[in-house]
Enzyme design. Structure first.
Site, PDB file in Angstrom:
ATOM      1  CG  HIS A 196     -42.247 -29.993  12.905  1.00  0.00           C
ATOM      2  ND1 HIS A 196     -41.810 -29.505  11.698  1.00  0.00           N
ATOM      3  CD2 HIS A 196     -43.036 -31.057  12.611  1.00  0.00           C
ATOM      4  CE1 HIS A 196     -42.298 -30.253  10.716  1.00  0.00           C
ATOM      5  NE2 HIS A 196     -43.059 -31.203  11.244  1.00  0.00           N
ATOM      6  CG  HIS A 243     -35.360 -28.700  14.617  1.00  0.00           C
ATOM      7  ND1 HIS A 243     -35.093 -27.413  14.206  1.00  0.00           N
ATOM      8  CD2 HIS A 243     -36.485 -29.073  13.959  1.00  0.00           C
ATOM      9  CE1 HIS A 243     -36.016 -27.024  13.340  1.00  0.00           C
ATOM     10  NE2 HIS A 243     -36.864 -28.026  13.177  1.00  0.00           N
TER      11      HIS A 243
END
Length: 429
Positions: A196, A243
């Site tokens: 991402h 993350h």
């Protein structure tokens, strides 16, 4: 302490899930706590998802979270009087997007700042399929096909190399607890680097590189938009608990490195795709070979299907641009007309843009549904697998690679060839 030790300590600090949890709490995310509930962390499952352990439920193949969730621990009610939550009932929300392939559902959590919740939910969508399947066609159909094609070329390179790196490095997602997982759709993937963050860096930066000098606009505007775009996507992945800070930094730097290496050749690649007589054969073979290679890196995860999907889309868009160039449906502006000026918005122009988007997206959606149904059925027959259990079939390498590659290859071909042909015949070119 030596420089090496300091660097190792810094990396450990940036990877610490407590940093992610602290950022979530700072932004108003709370995990509903159950009084008397066991606070120990669930067991690791194969090193991939340290925060989840899936167990069969009933026999229907569904997965459920082991431990306490919504007042139930391992199928039994939590202790009496145990529903004291830090988040009040009106501020509770359910995790984003259930994963149809794994059966995982997001856990309940509390939200104290809904503005940040919706802002970061929007930010993470800038790296998901819905955004890609609307943003790239919008550029190609309405703004600048050349920029759209070259943007896709670099996006495919960045995403492919990022997905492969995940399955080579094999770092798990941040542990939960202490992290609250607001999204589980990509939870079966590894964590390092954040694709991402790579996409959120590569797309806006590439747009600035491709459009500045070609279109008339102040460079500062482009840099501000790119910075805000990148920051929003990167911070959204930490906010959602997907993350660590290190994953985000690595994704950002990795994307910059890939663009530095490949951007000088994007014009050459684009011209090859359009002009060279046998380019479709080479494009299809190369993208398929890359897909097969990526599927051998590790056991099944959503990363493999996404990789095939990305490669199929890239191959379809490149082949479609070749056919469109050959028959003269889509042509780029002459160099004599550069730099291009941003046209004024009129009712007629706005109406045509809306019609292109509406008609084109309906066409793409129908193509995706039809091709997915056909290719999964045919692939199951081809490889001798029963198609009654679609979830199991879609996790088989041969079937997943086939249906993802072919389905999204046809979607890509539609974007640069079939839909422009449709626009030409109905007078919307």
């Amino acid at each position: 302490m030596s420089l090496r030790q300091r660097l190792a300590a810094l990396l450990l600090c940036l990877r610490d899930p407590q940093k992610v949890a602290s950022f979530q709490r700072l932004c108003g995310v709370e995990e509903p706590r159950l009084a008397g509930a066991d606070a120990t962390a669930p067991e690791e499952r194969g090193g991939r998802n340290p925060d989840r352990a899936a167990v069969p439920e009933g026999g229907g193949g569904k997965l459920r979270r082991r431990g306490v969730r919504n007042g139930v621990r391992n199928g039994e009610p939590a202790p009496a009087g145990g529903r004291e939550s830090q988040a009040t009932l009106p501020n509770r929300a359910q995790g984003l997007r259930r994963n149809s392939l794994t059966g995982e559902e997001g856990e309940a959590f509390g939200v104290r700042n809904w503005l940040l919740f919706y802002l970061f939910s929007f930010g993470t969508e800038l790296g998901n399929e819905f955004f890609y399947i609307t943003f790239f066609p919008f550029w190609i159909w309405n703004l600048d096909a050349l920029v759209g094609r070259r943007l896709v070329i670099l996006w495919v390179l960045v995403m492919y190399l990022g997905q492969c790196a995940k399955d080579v490095i094999r770092w798990p997602r941040p542990a939960s607890p202490p992290v609250v997982k607001l999204e589980v759709f990509y939870n079966s993937e590894y964590s390092m680097p954040s694709t991402h963050a790579m996409s959120g860096t590569a797309i806006p930066l590439t747009l600035v590189l491709l459009t500045y000098g070609r279109w008339q606009y102040p460079l500062m505007y482009g840099l501000v938009v790119a910075t805000c775009w990148c920051s929003l996507v990167c911070l959204s992945r930490i906010y959602l608990g997907m993350h660590s800070i290190l994953d985000i930094i690595a994704g950002f730097l990795y994307a910059i490195f890939i663009l530095t290496v490949f951007y000088p050749y994007v014009e050459l690649i684009d011209n090859f795709n359009q002009i060279y007589k046998y380019s479709p054969l080479i494009i299809i073979s190369l993208h398929l070979a890359l897909g097969i290679f990526s599927f051998t890196l590790d056991t099944w995860s959503t990363s493999r299907g996404d990789t095939a999907q990305i490669l199929g889309s890239g191959a379809g868009i490149a082949c479609g641009s070749h056919i469109a160039y050959r028959i003269g449906i889509m042509s780029d502006p002459s160099l004599d007309t550069l730099p291009l000026t941003i046209p004024s918005i009129t009712v007629t122009r706005f109406g045509k843009v809306m019609l292109r988007i509406l008609i084109g997206m309906v066409f793409l959606l129908l193509m995706r549904i039809v091709m997915k149904k056909i290719t999964i059925t045919l692939a199951c027959k081809m490889f001798g697998m029963k198609s009654d259990d679609i979830r199991k079939a879609r996790q088989c390498m041969e079937i997943e690679l086939t249906y993802r590659y072919v389905t999204y290859g046809m979607v890509g071909l539609s974007i640069t060839f079939l839909v422009p042909c449709l626009f030409f015949f109905i007078g919307l070119s």
